[in-house]
Design a protein around this motif. Structure first.
Motif, PDB file in Angstrom:
ATOM      1  N   GLY A  28       0.655  -0.458  18.219  1.00 18.53           N
ATOM      2  CA  GLY A  28       1.706   0.056  19.096  1.00 18.53           C
ATOM      3  C   GLY A  28       2.905   0.530  18.286  1.00 18.53           C
ATOM      4  N   PRO A  29       3.847   1.213  18.944  1.00 13.66           N
ATOM      5  CA  PRO A  29       4.986   1.787  18.220  1.00 13.66           C
ATOM      6  C   PRO A  29       5.834   0.769  17.473  1.00 13.66           C
ATOM      7  CG  PRO A  29       5.157   2.228  20.594  1.00 13.66           C
ATOM      8  CD  PRO A  29       3.872   1.519  20.363  1.00 13.66           C
ATOM      9  N   ASP A  30       6.019  -0.432  18.041  1.00 15.36           N
ATOM     10  CA  ASP A  30       6.888  -1.434  17.412  1.00 15.36           C
ATOM     11  C   ASP A  30       6.321  -1.905  16.080  1.00 15.36           C
ATOM     12  OD1 ASP A  30       8.015  -1.132  19.932  1.00 15.36           O
ATOM     13  OD2 ASP A  30       7.278  -3.059  20.657  1.00 15.36           O
ATOM     14  N   SER A  31       5.079  -2.333  16.105  1.00 17.43           N
ATOM     15  CA  SER A  31       4.488  -2.859  14.870  1.00 17.43           C
ATOM     16  C   SER A  31       4.207  -1.745  13.864  1.00 17.43           C
ATOM     17  CB  SER A  31       3.221  -3.665  15.169  1.00 17.43           C
ATOM     18  OG  SER A  31       2.225  -2.879  15.765  1.00 17.43           O
ATOM     19  N   MET A  32       3.914  -0.534  14.341  1.00 17.04           N
ATOM     20  CA  MET A  32       3.703   0.579  13.405  1.00 17.04           C
ATOM     21  C   MET A  32       5.018   0.944  12.720  1.00 17.04           C
ATOM     22  SD  MET A  32       0.503   1.037  13.348  1.00 17.04           S
ATOM     23  CE  MET A  32       0.468   2.458  12.267  1.00 17.04           C
ATOM     24  N   ALA A  33       6.113   0.930  13.474  1.00 14.63           N
ATOM     25  CA  ALA A  33       7.426   1.204  12.877  1.00 14.63           C
ATOM     26  C   ALA A  33       7.753   0.156  11.824  1.00 14.63           C
ATOM     27  CB  ALA A  33       8.502   1.227  13.962  1.00 14.63           C
ATOM     28  N   LEU A  34       7.469  -1.105  12.137  1.00 19.07           N
ATOM     29  CA  LEU A  34       7.715  -2.182  11.180  1.00 19.07           C
ATOM     30  C   LEU A  34       6.888  -1.980   9.920  1.00 19.07           C
ATOM     31  CD1 LEU A  34       8.966  -4.914  10.398  1.00 19.07           C
ATOM     32  CD2 LEU A  34       7.066  -6.011  11.634  1.00 19.07           C
ATOM     33  N   LEU A  35       5.618  -1.657  10.087  1.00 16.78           N
ATOM     34  CA  LEU A  35       4.749  -1.436   8.931  1.00 16.78           C
ATOM     35  C   LEU A  35       5.288  -0.315   8.051  1.00 16.78           C
ATOM     36  CD1 LEU A  35       2.189  -1.931   7.291  1.00 16.78           C
ATOM     37  CD2 LEU A  35       0.983  -0.406   8.875  1.00 16.78           C
ATOM     38  N   HIS A  36       5.652   0.804   8.656  1.00 18.89           N
ATOM     39  CA  HIS A  36       6.154   1.936   7.866  1.00 18.89           C
ATOM     40  C   HIS A  36       7.488   1.609   7.197  1.00 18.89           C
ATOM     41  CE1 HIS A  36       2.959   4.761   8.637  1.00 18.89           C
ATOM     42  NE2 HIS A  36       2.985   4.431   9.910  1.00 18.89           N
ATOM     43  N   LEU A  37       8.335   0.879   7.885  1.00 20.57           N
ATOM     44  CA  LEU A  37       9.617   0.476   7.320  1.00 20.57           C
ATOM     45  C   LEU A  37       9.407  -0.411   6.083  1.00 20.57           C
ATOM     46  CD1 LEU A  37      12.774   0.486   8.125  1.00 20.57           C
ATOM     47  CD2 LEU A  37      12.285  -1.843   8.847  1.00 20.57           C
ATOM     48  N   LEU A  38       8.540  -1.410   6.213  1.00 20.32           N
ATOM     49  CA  LEU A  38       8.278  -2.301   5.077  1.00 20.32           C
ATOM     50  C   LEU A  38       7.589  -1.547   3.945  1.00 20.32           C
ATOM     51  CD1 LEU A  38       7.219  -5.514   7.011  1.00 20.32           C
ATOM     52  CD2 LEU A  38       9.329  -5.174   5.703  1.00 20.32           C
ATOM     53  N   HIS A  39       6.710  -0.617   4.293  1.00 20.15           N
ATOM     54  CA  HIS A  39       6.040   0.182   3.259  1.00 20.15           C
ATOM     55  C   HIS A  39       7.061   1.020   2.489  1.00 20.15           C
ATOM     56  CE1 HIS A  39       3.393   3.367   1.593  1.00 20.15           C
ATOM     57  NE2 HIS A  39       2.660   2.304   1.339  1.00 20.15           N
ATOM     58  N   GLN A  40       8.081   1.535   3.184  1.00 22.23           N
ATOM     59  CA  GLN A  40       9.150   2.285   2.514  1.00 22.23           C
ATOM     60  C   GLN A  40       9.947   1.397   1.560  1.00 22.23           C
ATOM     61  OE1 GLN A  40      11.492   3.892   5.714  1.00 22.23           O
ATOM     62  NE2 GLN A  40      10.057   5.547   6.150  1.00 22.23           N
ATOM     63  N   MET A  41      10.065   0.116   1.881  1.00 26.05           N
ATOM     64  CA  MET A  41      10.819  -0.830   1.057  1.00 26.05           C
ATOM     65  C   MET A  41       9.993  -1.388  -0.095  1.00 26.05           C
ATOM     66  SD  MET A  41      12.577  -3.084   4.093  1.00 26.05           S
ATOM     67  CE  MET A  41      13.393  -4.195   2.953  1.00 26.05           C
ATOM     68  N   LYS A  42       8.696  -1.153  -0.043  1.00 25.13           N
ATOM     69  CA  LYS A  42       7.742  -1.816  -0.941  1.00 25.13           C
ATOM     70  C   LYS A  42       8.135  -1.736  -2.414  1.00 25.13           C
ATOM     71  CE  LYS A  42       2.878  -1.884  -2.050  1.00 25.13           C
ATOM     72  NZ  LYS A  42       1.737  -1.083  -2.299  1.00 25.13           N
ATOM     73  N   ASP A  43       8.386  -0.563  -2.908  1.00 27.18           N
ATOM     74  CA  ASP A  43       8.676  -0.403  -4.334  1.00 27.18           C
ATOM     75  C   ASP A  43      10.037  -0.988  -4.712  1.00 27.18           C
ATOM     76  OD1 ASP A  43       6.217   0.802  -4.739  1.00 27.18           O
ATOM     77  OD2 ASP A  43       7.011   2.828  -4.515  1.00 27.18           O
ATOM     78  N   LYS A  44      11.066  -0.672  -3.934  1.00 28.28           N
ATOM     79  CA  LYS A  44      12.410  -1.150  -4.247  1.00 28.28           C
ATOM     80  C   LYS A  44      12.474  -2.678  -4.256  1.00 28.28           C
ATOM     81  CE  LYS A  44      17.209  -0.903  -2.803  1.00 28.28           C
ATOM     82  NZ  LYS A  44      18.172  -0.440  -1.822  1.00 28.28           N
ATOM     83  N   TRP A  45      11.792  -3.312  -3.292  1.00 27.62           N
ATOM     84  CA  TRP A  45      11.823  -4.766  -3.166  1.00 27.62           C
ATOM     85  C   TRP A  45      10.636  -5.431  -3.861  1.00 27.62           C
ATOM     86  CZ3 TRP A  45      15.073  -8.027  -0.004  1.00 27.62           C
ATOM     87  CH2 TRP A  45      16.168  -7.361   0.535  1.00 27.62           C
ATOM     88  N   GLN A  46       9.754  -4.628  -4.469  1.00 19.50           N
ATOM     89  CA  GLN A  46       8.548  -5.133  -5.143  1.00 19.50           C
ATOM     90  C   GLN A  46       7.723  -6.018  -4.202  1.00 19.50           C
ATOM     91  OE1 GLN A  46       9.979  -7.017  -8.750  1.00 19.50           O
ATOM     92  NE2 GLN A  46      11.384  -5.327  -9.120  1.00 19.50           N
TER      93      GLN A  46
END
Length: 180
Positions: A28-46
């Motif tokens: 659903g939109p909520d969990s997909m948004a969360l996934l994409h948000l965390l994926h965007q943070m992945k490298d910066k936050w390791q």
């Protein structure tokens, strides 16, 4: 949306550098948004991100399609996928629980198993600000006690780690605007 969520994560200390984050994703939109948000943070936050998805088998082909969609997105993003199919209707009947309670119990049992198996630091879930309001209203309707003012916790201990809800700082409308 990011301009609200990133400061919220930092304010509530929801993540740390190098964390292993398991993300509960329904499709659903909520969990997909969360996934994409965390994926965007992945490298910066390791961050080490793995995805958990559950097919409750309650909506026939639609729930199977959501489950497969999440698996495909994980392949595209190069993220490990852990999925399961649960017979919620049978469990509900056997345990004499409502469908909602049965689904939650089985889902969280799966989440706990995966947190323990993978050594996850965090289980990130896509609850948002509107869910928080709904929870508070429902508690107020059910009880006149001061506990009604305790909504969905931003974070809480779970299976040797923490459940975190980074989207509690945004509304469903804000999420849908981003996801489109």
């Amino acid at each position: 949306m990011e301009q609200n969520v990133y400061p919220f994560i930092e304010k509530h200390e929801l993540l740390h550098i190098g964390a292993k984050v398991l993300v509960g994703v329904s499709g659903g939109p909520d969990s997909m948004a969360l996934l994409h948000l965390l994926h965007q943070m992945k490298d910066k936050w390791q961050l080490e991100i793995e995805v958990l998805s559950v097919d409750h088998q309650l909506r026939g082909e639609d729930s199977a399609a959501d489950f497969n969609y999440v698996r495909e997105v994980c392949l595209e993003l190069g993220l490990p996928f852990h999925g399961t199919k649960l017979d919620v209707a049978k469990f509900s009947e056997e345990m004499r629980l409502s469908i909602e309670v049965a689904a939650r119990e089985l889902r969280y049992q799966f989440f706990q198993e995966k947190m323990e198996e993978t050594g996850g630091d965090y289980l990130a879930l896509g609850h948002h600000g509107d869910d928080q309001i709904e929870t508070l209203v429902m508690k107020l309707v059910r009880t006149a006690s001061s506990t009604a003012f305790q909504g969905i916790p931003v974070k809480r201990p779970f299976a040797g780690g923490m459940i975190i809800r980074p989207l509690l700082s945004v509304t469903k409308e804000e999420i849908e605007t981003v996801i489109g």
